[in-house]
Write a protein that holds these residues in place. Sequence first.
Motif, PDB file in Angstrom:
ATOM      1  N   SER A  73      -6.816  -0.941   4.424  1.00 59.35           N
ATOM      2  CA  SER A  73      -7.916   0.174   3.602  1.00 59.35           C
ATOM      3  C   SER A  73      -8.272   0.919   4.086  1.00 59.35           C
ATOM      4  CB  SER A  73      -7.364  -1.095   2.068  1.00 59.35           C
ATOM      5  OG  SER A  73      -9.169  -2.001   2.663  1.00 59.35           O
TER       6      SER A  73
ATOM      7  N   LEU B 136      -6.714   4.244   4.788  1.00 60.96           N
ATOM      8  CA  LEU B 136      -6.648   4.621   3.408  1.00 60.96           C
ATOM      9  C   LEU B 136      -7.392   5.827   3.594  1.00 60.96           C
ATOM     10  CD1 LEU B 136      -3.744   1.988   2.592  1.00 60.96           C
ATOM     11  CD2 LEU B 136      -2.391   4.318   3.688  1.00 60.96           C
TER      12      LEU B 136
ATOM     13  N   TYR C 266       0.502  -1.150   0.005  1.00 63.73           N
ATOM     14  CA  TYR C 266      -0.288   0.011   0.042  1.00 63.73           C
ATOM     15  C   TYR C 266       0.370   1.304  -0.184  1.00 63.73           C
ATOM     16  CZ  TYR C 266      -4.613  -2.508   0.907  1.00 63.73           C
ATOM     17  OH  TYR C 266      -5.638  -3.560   0.939  1.00 63.73           O
ATOM     18  N   ASP C 267       2.016   1.841  -0.143  1.00 70.38           N
ATOM     19  CA  ASP C 267       2.870   2.093  -0.207  1.00 70.38           C
ATOM     20  C   ASP C 267       2.688   3.351  -1.329  1.00 70.38           C
ATOM     21  OD1 ASP C 267       5.478   4.150   0.120  1.00 70.38           O
ATOM     22  OD2 ASP C 267       6.429   3.185  -1.257  1.00 70.38           O
TER      23      ASP C 267
ATOM     24  N   SER D 117     -13.791   4.184  -3.149  1.00 69.03           N
ATOM     25  CA  SER D 117     -13.658   3.052  -3.166  1.00 69.03           C
ATOM     26  C   SER D 117     -14.117   1.950  -4.382  1.00 69.03           C
ATOM     27  CB  SER D 117     -13.676   2.817  -1.989  1.00 69.03           C
ATOM     28  OG  SER D 117     -13.540   1.408  -1.682  1.00 69.03           O
TER      29      SER D 117
ATOM     30  N   VAL E 291      -0.466   3.613  -2.676  1.00 69.52           N
ATOM     31  CA  VAL E 291      -1.318   4.697  -2.085  1.00 69.52           C
ATOM     32  C   VAL E 291      -1.533   5.721  -1.200  1.00 69.52           C
ATOM     33  CG1 VAL E 291      -3.983   3.904  -1.221  1.00 69.52           C
ATOM     34  CG2 VAL E 291      -2.576   2.960  -3.163  1.00 69.52           C
TER      35      VAL E 291
ATOM     36  N   SER F 198      -5.544  -6.170   5.785  1.00 71.64           N
ATOM     37  CA  SER F 198      -5.263  -5.495   4.574  1.00 71.64           C
ATOM     38  C   SER F 198      -6.478  -4.822   4.473  1.00 71.64           C
ATOM     39  CB  SER F 198      -5.519  -6.787   3.600  1.00 71.64           C
ATOM     40  OG  SER F 198      -5.481  -5.907   1.414  1.00 71.64           O
TER      41      SER F 198
END
Length: 481
Positions: A364, A367, A329-330, A422, A332, A360
Motif C-alpha cells: 500500500s 501504491l 489491490y488490483d 490516505s 487500486v 500489505s
Amino acid sequence: MIRRLTLTARLTFLYTLVSTLVLLGLGILVVWSTHLHFIDLDRDYLLDKVQLIQKIVDETPEPAELSAKLDESLNSHQGLFISLTRGDDLLFGTGGIAFPTELAARSAPDQPMDWADGERQLRGMSTELLEAQIPSVTTGPGQRLRLTLALDTHHHTHFMQTLRQQLILYVALASLLSGLLGWWAARSGLAPLRAMKERALKVTAHKLDERMPIDAVPVEMAELATSLNTMLERLQQDFAKLMEFSSDIAHELRTPISNLLTQTQVSLSQHRDPETYRDILASNAEEFQRLARMVSDMLFLAKTDHGIQLPNREDVTLEDEVKSLVDFYDAVAEDKELRLQVVGAGSVVGDRLMIRRAISNLLSNALRHAHPDTDIELTIVPELDGINLCVTNTGDTIEAADLPRLFDRFYRVDKARAHPSSDGAGLGLAITKAIMLAHGGSACVTSAAGTTRFCLHFPGPQIPRSLRATSNPPHTIASAA
C-alpha cells in the motif's frame, strides 16, 4: 555490618586491618627471635661456666681446695647458682634456690630448661663432668661429678616485657596512621567516582547531554564511564523519540477530534432534517474508524516493545500471500495506472496474518507513492541465511537523511503531514518493522535515482546455491489507464 559502610570506609577498614595484621606478625616475629636469641646467649654462658668448672676440678688436687677455688672464681657472677655433687654428697653449692629434679633427667643436657622459683625466673642445665683425673678429688677412679647450673633471667624478662610494650604501642600508633593514610588514599582514589556522581546528579529530563569524564578517570573506571555514557546516549535518544512520539500522538488525534467536534457543534447549532443528520453521523463514523485503527496500531506497537509472542506458527508460502494481496489491490493499481509483478517463490515459518499485514503495508505504501504508468515489483529471493521479500516502486527519491527514520512511529517524509490520498497515521512501516522483529527478521529500505525498495528479511535454514539460482516465472498483473 560492613555492607552498610561507604566504599571509602570499607577500603579504609580493610587497609587498616591488613596493615595491623602485618605489623602484628612482624612484632611477633621480633619478640620470638629475641627470645630465641636470649636462650642461645644463656646456653652459651652456662656452657662456658661448665667448661670453667671442669677445668678447676681437673686442676685441683684436694677437695678442700676445690670449694675455695670455685668460690673465688664464681663469686663475681651475679645471678648464677651452682650445685656440684658426687652422688648424694654436695661438694660445692651457692644455695638460695631449689633445682627441679627433672632437670638432671633431661635427655639433652646442653639444652637449658626454664622454671620459676618464687618470684625468680630461672634458666638452667645439668650435666656430668668428665672423669676426674685426680683420685683424691673423686675418692676413687671412675667416679663422676654432677654439675647443675641456673641463671636468673630477670633482666631478660624485664627487657622482653619492655620490648612487647613498645611493640604494642608502635603497632597501635602505626595502625592508626595506616588507617588515616588509607582513608586519604581511598578518598583520593575514589575522587573520580564522586566526579561521576556529580555529573549524574546534573542529568534531568531537560538536560540529558551530560557525559561522564573518560580521560580524567583512571583506566579501571574508564570502561564504567564509557558504559554510562553509552547508557546516557541511549536514554537521550529514547527520550527524544518519546517526546516526539507524544507530540505526534497529539497531532494525529487533534485532527479527527477537531473534525468530530466541529461537525457535532454545527449539527447542533440548528434543527436539520434526518438525512443531514445521517450524513453527519456517517462522517463521524469514518473519523471514529480512523481513531480506532490508530489506537489499535498503537496498542500493537506497545505490545511489541515488551516482546510479542507469535499467535500461530505455521508454514507460510510467500508467493501465495503476495498473489492474494496483488489481487486485492488490483483495483487500486488500475486506478493509478500501475502494474504489479510478482517474481520468485519461498516459504517461511511464522504467523500468516502478521506476515500478510507486513507485506500489505509495504504494498500500500508503494501504491501511494509510485508514479503513474510504472511497475511495482514484489520479489522473493531465497538466500543462505533466509529469504528476502522486496517491494520496489518508481517515484520520488527519498532523501538519505530520511531513510533511517522511515520505520519510526508517526514519521512522514512530508513534514506538513499532508496525506490527501490516505487516511493512515504513519504507523504502517513501524508495525512492519515490529512484525519482522517478532519473527526474528529485519526490515530495511533503499532509495536512489527514483527507485525505492523496501525489503523484509526472514531468517531460515541455509538454501543450496542451486535452489537460490532457481525462481518461478514472474506473475504479472498489468493495470492500464
